[in-house]
Design an enzyme around this catalytic site. Structure first.
Site, PDB file in Angstrom:
ATOM      1  N   ASP A  68       8.931   0.185  -9.474  1.00 18.25           N
ATOM      2  CA  ASP A  68       8.973  -1.215  -9.070  1.00 18.25           C
ATOM      3  C   ASP A  68       9.597  -1.244  -7.681  1.00 18.25           C
ATOM      4  OD1 ASP A  68       9.535  -3.881  -8.578  1.00 18.25           O
ATOM      5  OD2 ASP A  68      10.272  -4.293 -10.607  1.00 18.25           O
TER       6      ASP A  68
ATOM      7  N   ASN B   2       0.642  -0.323   0.486  1.00 18.10           N
ATOM      8  CA  ASN B   2      -0.287  -1.392   0.144  1.00 18.10           C
ATOM      9  C   ASN B   2       0.321  -2.471  -0.757  1.00 18.10           C
ATOM     10  OD1 ASN B   2      -3.064  -2.579  -0.733  1.00 18.10           O
ATOM     11  ND2 ASN B   2      -2.120  -1.863  -2.640  1.00 18.10           N
TER      12      ASN B   2
ATOM     13  N   TYR C 193       4.943 -15.281   3.519  1.00 25.99           N
ATOM     14  CA  TYR C 193       3.941 -14.212   3.502  1.00 25.99           C
ATOM     15  C   TYR C 193       3.477 -13.909   4.923  1.00 25.99           C
ATOM     16  CZ  TYR C 193      -0.210 -11.506   2.238  1.00 25.99           C
ATOM     17  OH  TYR C 193      -1.140 -10.514   2.116  1.00 25.99           O
TER      18      TYR C 193
ATOM     19  N   LYS D 159       3.999 -10.288   6.893  1.00 22.48           N
ATOM     20  CA  LYS D 159       2.881  -9.534   7.458  1.00 22.48           C
ATOM     21  C   LYS D 159       2.979  -9.440   8.979  1.00 22.48           C
ATOM     22  CE  LYS D 159       1.002  -8.398   3.616  1.00 22.48           C
ATOM     23  NZ  LYS D 159       1.107  -6.995   3.147  1.00 22.48           N
TER      24      LYS D 159
END
Length: 264
Positions: free
Chosen positions: A59, A86, A148, A152
């Site tokens: 995890d 990923n 998010y 990124k």
């Protein structure tokens, strides 16, 4: 590349990375939380591609688990020649009204683990004089739409900086920045995609094939599809006020999705 380690390998782009790497005759180390799913995938890859598939349940929001994966990257036994960072998740919530613990888990997964695993991999690869790191970013990193986007954006800038540092070492760093891609990502995040036109969607196999081809060529920023290359170029030169306005449009879509979810 020899052996490739893929995080988030049990589903979505990670699953596609695992299959394409295995069918290209690379041994794989599969990292995700679901050990049963990973074990099933490992057996399928070994049977179909004749490669070695190692299962490493972890995890990546838990520092101790991240360190176990980092140790696997540092070892010289069956050394990892390609790291694919990923693993990711979609929160489908606003920051101000949202669950801060969920935000911190997302930060750990998509920022902290990428940094720790990249550090472990780069150190081992530079010592061997070869290797590659592939981080999965997103076109969302160019807009202003929740944390998010912020995560990124960090992945993109971090990868570029890493590529500069790795120049002339025999090791490369690449960030792949896809747009909307047909995977389990949105379903798992309970994200309503009904408002997004089909023309904006990519296929996972195309995203992964483009990313791996760009890794082989030493490309730093990989953007699958001409339409997302064009969109990325536009976002980079657009006034930030326009970028924020687009983020406001995305917020309105999220408002509708949350309202629909809570009313269900």
């Amino acid at each position: 590349m020899g052996t490739a380690l893929v995080t988030g390998a049990s589903a979505g782009l990670g699953l596609e990375f695992a299959w394409q790497l295995a069918t290209a005759r690379h041994d794989v180390v599969l990292v995700a939380r679901d050990e049963e799913r990973l074990t099933r995938l490992a057996r399928q890859l070994e049977a179909a591609a004749g490669v070695r598939a190692e299962v490493l349940p972890a995890d990546l929001t838990v520092p101790e688990d991240v360190e176990r994966v980092a140790e696997r990257l540092r070892t010289d036994e069956r050394p990892v020649g390609l790291l694919v960072n990923n693993a990711g998740l979609g929160l489908n919530q606003h920051f101000v009204e949202g669950d801060l613990d969920a935000e911190l888990r997302a930060l750990d997964l998509m920022v902290r683990s990428v940094m720790v695993l990249s550090h472990a991999a780069a150190g081992a690869m530079v010592a061997r004089g070869r290797g590659a790191i592939l981080n999965v970013g997103s076109v969302a990193g160019l807009i202003a739409s929740g944390t998010y986007s912020a995560h990124k954006a960090w992945v993109r800038t971090f990868t570029e900086a890493l590529a500069v540092e790795l120049k002339d070492t025999g090791v490369t760093a690449t960030v792949v920045c896809p747009g909307f891609t047909h995977t389990e990502f949105h379903e798992r995040g309970r994200i309503d995609t009904a408002h997004y036109p089909e023309i904006g969607w990519l296929q996972a196999e195309d995203v992964v094939a483009t990313a791996l081809a760009d890794v082989r060529r030493g490309v730093v920023i990989s953007t699958p599809s001409l339409r997302y290359k064009a969109a990325s170029a536009l976002l980079r030169v657009a006034p930030r006020s326009a970028v924020r306005a687009f983020g406001g449009y995305r917020r309105a879509l999220l408002d509708e999705a949350i309202e629909g979810r809570d009313g269900a």
